[in-house]
Design a protein around this motif. Structure first.
Motif, short mmCIF file in Angstrom:
data_model
loop_
_atom_site.label_atom_id
_atom_site.label_comp_id
_atom_site.label_asym_id
_atom_site.label_seq_id
_atom_site.Cartn_x
_atom_site.Cartn_y
_atom_site.Cartn_z
N SER A 203 0.80 -1.22 0.00
CA SER A 203 0.00 0.00 0.00
C SER A 203 0.84 1.27 0.00
O SER A 203 0.39 2.31 -0.49
N THR A 204 2.06 1.23 0.55
CA THR A 204 2.87 2.44 0.66
C THR A 204 4.35 2.07 0.54
O THR A 204 4.88 1.35 1.40
N LEU A 205 5.02 2.57 -0.49
CA LEU A 205 6.44 2.29 -0.68
C LEU A 205 7.19 3.57 -1.01
O LEU A 205 6.60 4.60 -1.34
N TYR A 206 8.53 3.47 -0.94
CA TYR A 206 9.42 4.57 -1.28
C TYR A 206 10.36 4.13 -2.40
O TYR A 206 10.46 2.93 -2.69
N PRO A 207 11.06 5.06 -3.05
CA PRO A 207 11.91 4.67 -4.18
C PRO A 207 12.89 3.55 -3.86
O PRO A 207 13.08 2.63 -4.66
N TRP A 208 13.53 3.61 -2.69
CA TRP A 208 14.54 2.59 -2.34
C TRP A 208 13.92 1.22 -2.10
O TRP A 208 14.60 0.21 -2.19
N ASP A 209 12.61 1.18 -1.79
CA ASP A 209 11.93 -0.11 -1.63
C ASP A 209 11.69 -0.79 -2.97
O ASP A 209 11.83 -2.01 -3.09
N MET A 210 11.29 0.00 -3.97
CA MET A 210 10.74 -0.62 -5.18
C MET A 210 11.51 -0.39 -6.46
O MET A 210 11.25 -1.06 -7.46
N ALA A 211 12.48 0.52 -6.49
CA ALA A 211 13.18 0.77 -7.75
C ALA A 211 13.83 -0.49 -8.32
O ALA A 211 13.68 -0.78 -9.51
N PRO A 212 14.56 -1.28 -7.52
CA PRO A 212 15.11 -2.52 -8.09
C PRO A 212 14.04 -3.48 -8.56
O PRO A 212 14.17 -4.10 -9.62
N GLY A 213 12.97 -3.62 -7.79
CA GLY A 213 11.92 -4.56 -8.13
C GLY A 213 11.19 -4.22 -9.42
O GLY A 213 10.72 -5.12 -10.13
N ILE A 214 11.09 -2.93 -9.73
CA ILE A 214 10.41 -2.53 -10.96
C ILE A 214 11.13 -3.11 -12.17
O ILE A 214 10.51 -3.74 -13.04
#
Length: 260
Positions: A203-214
């Motif tokens: 529900s809530t993420l930040y760039p460092w959480d999801m940039a690699p996963g994208i």
């Protein structure tokens, strides 16, 4: 260089974790309810930033523990770092945590590595070159429906939004085969990229959480969206991604729900 950064991160983080798992306590600072930072987070971040600055002095760095803002980083080359994703797990001796690093060009992730020091698992993707897990090519799950899907979830620290997420999932149950929260968004996204999960929702993420996963999920043949179903960016507040079938079915089922 990304792999060298991950290696250094493992050298910094694994010995303190082994001590924690053996019962040694560690000082930690509370950033918010359930959201902590340890001296190891800071030491890992410092070591990785130093390495990147030596090799790429003109590239900017956006990092969880020391960056003052998370927006406006959408021009040129940018490293995005989470030294320990899953610090709550780390600080309790639970092995579900990871180092997360992405390289972005004009705001788009073009390289992503997620490294789990405890297991040695490495999830690595470059734009146009696919995803590898421990050096072997990997793809998203072949599952086509939510009824078959193992969904990873994350609730984050926006508690009203997390309650809406739980309510929504309760209404959808048992239309999903299984739901798991492993306490690390970095690993959740990497697992969705590599078919360990069929999809991942947060529900809530930040760039460092999801940039690699994208970039990992895209390169593995999957799809990624923001929480409201719009195109994803590293600044999107939430995340839906994984195998196309379950993701698209989930979007259709939640289009009129209030979790957005």
């Amino acid at each position: 260089m990304a792999r060298e950064a991950a290696r250094i991160a493992g050298e910094v983080t694994l010995p303190p974790f082994r001590a924690l798992a053996g019962g040694v306590s560690m000082a930690k600072e509370i950033k918010g309810r359930g959201n902590w930072v340890t001296t190891t987070d800071l030491a890992c971040e410092e070591a990785v930033i130093r390495l990147l600055a030596e090799e790429y002095p003109d590239m900017r760095v956006l990092s969880e523990e020391t960056s003052a803002t998370v927006e406006g980083w959408d021009r040129g080359w940018l490293w995005v770092i989470d030294p320990i994703d899953g610090t709550a797990n780390f600080s309790r001796g639970i092995p579900s945590w990871a180092f997360n690093l992405a390289l972005c060009q004009d705001g788009e992730p073009v390289l992503g590595i997620t490294y789990q020091p405890v297991t040695g698992d490495e999830f690595y993707a470059e734009k146009g070159k696919g995803l590898t897990v421990n050096g072997a090519q990997a793809k998203v799950s072949q599952v086509t429906t939510l009824a078959e899907a193992l969904m990873g979830i994350g609730l984050g620290y926006e508690y009203d939004r997390a309650k809406l997420t739980l309510s929504m999932l309760a209404e959808m149950w048992p239309g999903i085969m299984m739901i798991q929260n492993i306490g690390s968004a970095a690993l959740g996204l990497a697992y969705a990229a590599s078919a360990r999960f069929d999809m991942y929702v947060h529900s809530t993420l930040y760039p460092w959480d999801m940039a690699p996963g994208i970039v990992q999920i895209r390169e593995a043949g999957g799809v990624v969206f923001a929480r409201d179903g719009s195109p994803i960016s590293i600044y999107s507040e939430g995340f839906i991604g994984g195998a196309p079938g379950p993701v698209e079915e989930f979007l259709a089922a939640t289009r009129e729900r209030a979790w957005r």
